[in-house]
Design an enzyme around this catalytic site. Sequence first.
Site, PDB file in Angstrom:
ATOM      1  N   GLU A  49       0.942  -1.382   0.050  1.00  0.00           N
ATOM      2  CA  GLU A  49       0.020   0.137  -0.113  1.00  0.00           C
ATOM      3  C   GLU A  49       0.715   1.241   0.052  1.00  0.00           C
ATOM      4  O   GLU A  49       0.380   2.188  -0.423  1.00  0.00           O
ATOM      5  CB  GLU A  49      -0.952  -0.098   1.243  1.00  0.00           C
ATOM      6  CG  GLU A  49      -1.995  -1.113   0.926  1.00  0.00           C
ATOM      7  CD  GLU A  49      -1.617  -2.544   1.693  1.00  0.00           C
ATOM      8  OE1 GLU A  49      -0.364  -2.496   2.074  1.00  0.00           O
ATOM      9  OE2 GLU A  49      -2.759  -3.260   1.905  1.00  0.00           O
ATOM     10  N   PHE A 111     -11.607  -7.328  13.497  1.00  0.00           N
ATOM     11  CA  PHE A 111     -10.674  -7.609  12.799  1.00  0.00           C
ATOM     12  C   PHE A 111     -10.248  -6.450  11.775  1.00  0.00           C
ATOM     13  O   PHE A 111     -11.296  -6.227  10.935  1.00  0.00           O
ATOM     14  CB  PHE A 111     -10.988  -9.027  11.947  1.00  0.00           C
ATOM     15  CG  PHE A 111      -9.840  -9.471  10.986  1.00  0.00           C
ATOM     16  CD1 PHE A 111      -8.596 -10.025  11.507  1.00  0.00           C
ATOM     17  CD2 PHE A 111     -10.019  -9.441   9.592  1.00  0.00           C
ATOM     18  CE1 PHE A 111      -7.509 -10.475  10.558  1.00  0.00           C
ATOM     19  CE2 PHE A 111      -8.912  -9.931   8.859  1.00  0.00           C
ATOM     20  CZ  PHE A 111      -8.053 -10.212   9.118  1.00  0.00           C
ATOM     21  N   GLN A 112      -9.080  -6.273  11.526  1.00  0.00           N
ATOM     22  CA  GLN A 112      -8.450  -5.166  10.672  1.00  0.00           C
ATOM     23  C   GLN A 112      -8.971  -3.812  10.929  1.00  0.00           C
ATOM     24  O   GLN A 112      -9.084  -3.184   9.809  1.00  0.00           O
ATOM     25  CB  GLN A 112      -8.637  -5.799   9.173  1.00  0.00           C
ATOM     26  CG  GLN A 112      -7.436  -6.702   8.711  1.00  0.00           C
ATOM     27  CD  GLN A 112      -7.340  -7.118   7.660  1.00  0.00           C
ATOM     28  OE1 GLN A 112      -8.445  -6.948   6.769  1.00  0.00           O
ATOM     29  NE2 GLN A 112      -6.338  -7.564   6.974  1.00  0.00           N
ATOM     30  N   LYS A 161     -17.712  -0.714   5.603  1.00  0.00           N
ATOM     31  CA  LYS A 161     -18.135  -2.122   4.534  1.00  0.00           C
ATOM     32  C   LYS A 161     -19.649  -1.928   4.495  1.00  0.00           C
ATOM     33  O   LYS A 161     -19.998  -2.137   3.564  1.00  0.00           O
ATOM     34  CB  LYS A 161     -17.358  -3.161   5.117  1.00  0.00           C
ATOM     35  CG  LYS A 161     -17.782  -4.375   3.927  1.00  0.00           C
ATOM     36  CD  LYS A 161     -16.946  -5.674   4.745  1.00  0.00           C
ATOM     37  CE  LYS A 161     -17.230  -6.715   3.525  1.00  0.00           C
ATOM     38  NZ  LYS A 161     -16.242  -8.178   3.808  1.00  0.00           N
ATOM     39  N   MET A 475      24.125   9.383   3.098  1.00  0.00           N
ATOM     40  CA  MET A 475      23.940  10.616   3.750  1.00  0.00           C
ATOM     41  C   MET A 475      24.257  10.367   5.311  1.00  0.00           C
ATOM     42  O   MET A 475      24.995  11.295   5.835  1.00  0.00           O
ATOM     43  CB  MET A 475      22.766  11.368   3.487  1.00  0.00           C
ATOM     44  CG  MET A 475      22.498  12.658   4.123  1.00  0.00           C
ATOM     45  SD  MET A 475      23.502  13.860   3.198  1.00  0.00           S
ATOM     46  CE  MET A 475      22.539  14.605   1.849  1.00  0.00           C
TER      47      MET A 475
END
Lengths: 569, 179
Positions: A49, A111-112, A161, A475
């Site tokens: 993602e 969940f999630q 959802k 760096m």
Amino acid sequence: MKLTGAQALIKSLEQEGVETIFGLPGGAILPVYDPIRESSIRHVLVRHEQGAGHMAEGYALATGKPGVAMVTSGPGATNIVTPIANAHMDSTPLVVITGQVASASIGTDAFQECDITGITMGITKHNFLITHADEIPRVVASAFYIATTGRPGPVLIDFPKDIAQSEMEWWYPESVDEYDLLGYKPEIVLDQTSIDAAVALINASERPVLYVGGGTLKSNASQQLLAFAERTKMPVVTTLMARGAFPDSHKQHLGMPGMHGTYSAVTAIQKSDLLISLGARFDDRVTGKVSAFAAGAKIIHVDIDPAEFNKVKIATVAVKSDIATALEAFDAAMAMPKNLDPWWETLHGWMEKYPLVYAPTDDPALLRPQEIIEAIAASSKPGTIVSSGVGQHQMWTSHFWKFEEPRTWINSGGAGTMGFGVPAAIGAKAAMPDRDVWCIDGDGCFQMTAQELVTATSEGFPIKVAILNNAYLGMVRQWQEMFYEERFSEVFLDADLPDYVKWAESMGAVGLRARTIEEMHDAIRQANEITDRSVVIDFRTPASEKVFPMVAAGASNDDIMVHPLQEAK
Amino acid sequence: MAPEPFLGDVDRTPVTHHILSVLVENKAGVLARIAGLFARRGFNIYSLAVAPSEGQARFSRVTIVVDAESAPLEQVVGQLNKLINVVAIDDIAPKDALERELLLATVQLDDENRGRVLGLVEVANASIVDADADSLTLMLAGTPSACDELERALEGFAQVEIHRTGRVALPRLTKTEEN
């Protein structure tokens, strides 16, 4: 017309003119992935993602249009937090849609589930949690309006959802009045008093500098900038976020200011009597020690976001405006500084004495990173887009690529997000398939996100990646060498691990390696000839090479360290 | 020896306090947006009062007393204005503000202090809103400084609890002249 919430979301995105979505499905966003099959919108399936977010940023930076990303709830949403923060720092217009657990489950540690609107409150311009399917058109229209107007930025829409699965009667707002945004009024009425005051300062100035920031690109003001600069003969510096806003080849361009700015750009600001900030925000990487920054200068601060005024430096005159409008107003008033010949004489002296330089390697056959960038730039077509990660390679690209056009430089400025380069290049290529897109990357950055080369291959977005492989987090290594008595700590990466050629090949790209100047030219030539696949070149570069000039963190810009080759002068 | 834990600044009205009367849309999370903004920008909130306001369901009014020493007021207002749900900000200078606050305190009574507590209620213009055999609850609606004074006076008694609402404010109808 009855639609499901999922259908309404996709239809709303179509209404907003969305052509491409970068995303990855999952449980909570699943209903929305069904109507995508019938949509005119192209969905690009990423492998992580974070990649979706940076691709959307690359798309937005290359086009000026909002980038769109869609992910699922929980870890899908948290994985895109870094790109959202990055877009927020760089004022990049983004609309990010996250799935959310069903409304009734919110707050139950389902969940999630995660509180992504809470997490992103401080790193979005605004975010929405949709609570009813009827709201979908209004929220989507508002999100695009907020993301793209005023000072642009990321907007997140959290989409439960059950709402995706519920029904609504289709409608779409016909005007801003229907957006229900009582507290958001981005229209700006130019205050002529501030313009007059700014013009008076310009007319009285003898050593002005145009300090051009990313807002100039956001405002599409390059034409106005060129006209204003040429008419007034003022010197121009372009910040890291503004590279390309003014042609590098232009004789009035002094280069980039700041910690790794050119001597001329940094010192011109220090010695100026008038600093005209155009969509810049006096970032600490530009100012160094603030009290010593442009200490003798009056300041005209032009910005569309008034919260930037007096945040870091007190403005003598603040002009609340987009950059294009303000420059047109300055021109209309025929603002003109005093005779700048003496100022240019000084500036030319610095430019001649302290150009950007790099040292030869011990073995003249071996590669120097700056030389690689110059060779790629020299072999590239006009309009080639360049992205980078964050670190030494980013500074060298900013220095040694010659940017001539707006929106050809795609980089992570304010946030300094390592791993930005590869996915951002893919997003730019998705937006501009006819342009060549190079990513100049470091070996550390490349390893963070380069699995998205799979996305580039599978979706048909061939990019070219130049890894400046010095086997170090370069760096950090430079700072440890200069400020920690060469006590190198956790910066060695190993030039051969991973094998970048095999990495490229395993992901459907062409992998090349170059250790010498001859191999470099050969690899670049091959990369330019290959147009149907991505190419990754593993350029081996010396670890000891450092970025100069440099102003140490917290030091005054008066104490700029030039390249060791120039120290004796 | 371990250092003393840092308990934050002492509880007193900042010298350079300023009152922001902020009209916000009554939408989910709006208070978190304001509080989060103050926290991440390092602005100090001295007190905060929130209640539904004009148009009831549609808006709330948030009265924030800010420590103008922690950040320039211009920055606080500028950043607050960027919150999409913030509709309007009235910045009321202390000298132009009509400020009121409510104090509730429950004090334990005994034969020795009963008279002094009742005397204090009268002197402070407070009122008794609840009482039982050995304690009483008093209320003062007044200026923040009157509440401060009463709170100080109550320190000498065995208190059960003292609560203050934080102030609300409106601009004075007759403003003091600048001189």
